[in-house]
Design a protein around this motif. Sequence first.
Motif, mmCIF file in Angstrom:
data_model
loop_
_atom_site.group_PDB
_atom_site.id
_atom_site.type_symbol
_atom_site.label_atom_id
_atom_site.label_comp_id
_atom_site.label_asym_id
_atom_site.label_seq_id
_atom_site.Cartn_x
_atom_site.Cartn_y
_atom_site.Cartn_z
ATOM 1 N N CYS A 1 9.102 2.650 4.668
ATOM 2 C CA CYS A 1 7.890 3.173 4.056
ATOM 3 C C CYS A 1 7.666 4.628 4.470
ATOM 4 O O CYS A 1 7.212 5.447 3.671
ATOM 5 N N CYS B 1 7.085 1.165 10.277
ATOM 6 C CA CYS B 1 7.992 0.768 9.198
ATOM 7 C C CYS B 1 8.759 1.970 8.635
ATOM 8 O O CYS B 1 8.252 2.671 7.759
ATOM 9 N N HIS C 1 0.716 0.384 9.361
ATOM 10 C CA HIS C 1 1.989 -0.141 8.881
ATOM 11 C C HIS C 1 3.047 0.954 8.893
ATOM 12 O O HIS C 1 4.172 0.738 9.349
ATOM 13 N N CYS D 1 5.340 -4.819 3.805
ATOM 14 C CA CYS D 1 5.680 -3.671 2.966
ATOM 15 C C CYS D 1 5.072 -3.846 1.577
ATOM 16 O O CYS D 1 4.646 -2.884 0.941
HETATM 17 ZN ZN LIG Z 1 6.877 -1.011 5.090
#
Ligand SMILES: [Zn+2]
Length: 77
Positions: A37, A34, A30, A4
Amino acid sequence: MFTCRDSIDLLQRFLDGEMPEEERHRLKEHLDACPPCVDFLRTYRATPGLCRKAMVDQMPRELSKQLTAFLRQRLRK
Ligand SMILES: [Zn+2]
């Protein structure tokens, strides 16, 4: 491993308009995995298009720093 923290660094550069295609791709990978995020990006994307473009084009350095600090604090939990 793409973390992150890496994502935030890349995101800041994305907002600065300085992200190479390869890093943009890694950021997307990512984000696909995630949720925290993604939550942030969803908020970002909810900004009206014209305003968003203004953000990307003209985000002041100070605001960019504040955004990064906010994300770091949030993701530390
Ligand atoms: Zn992340």
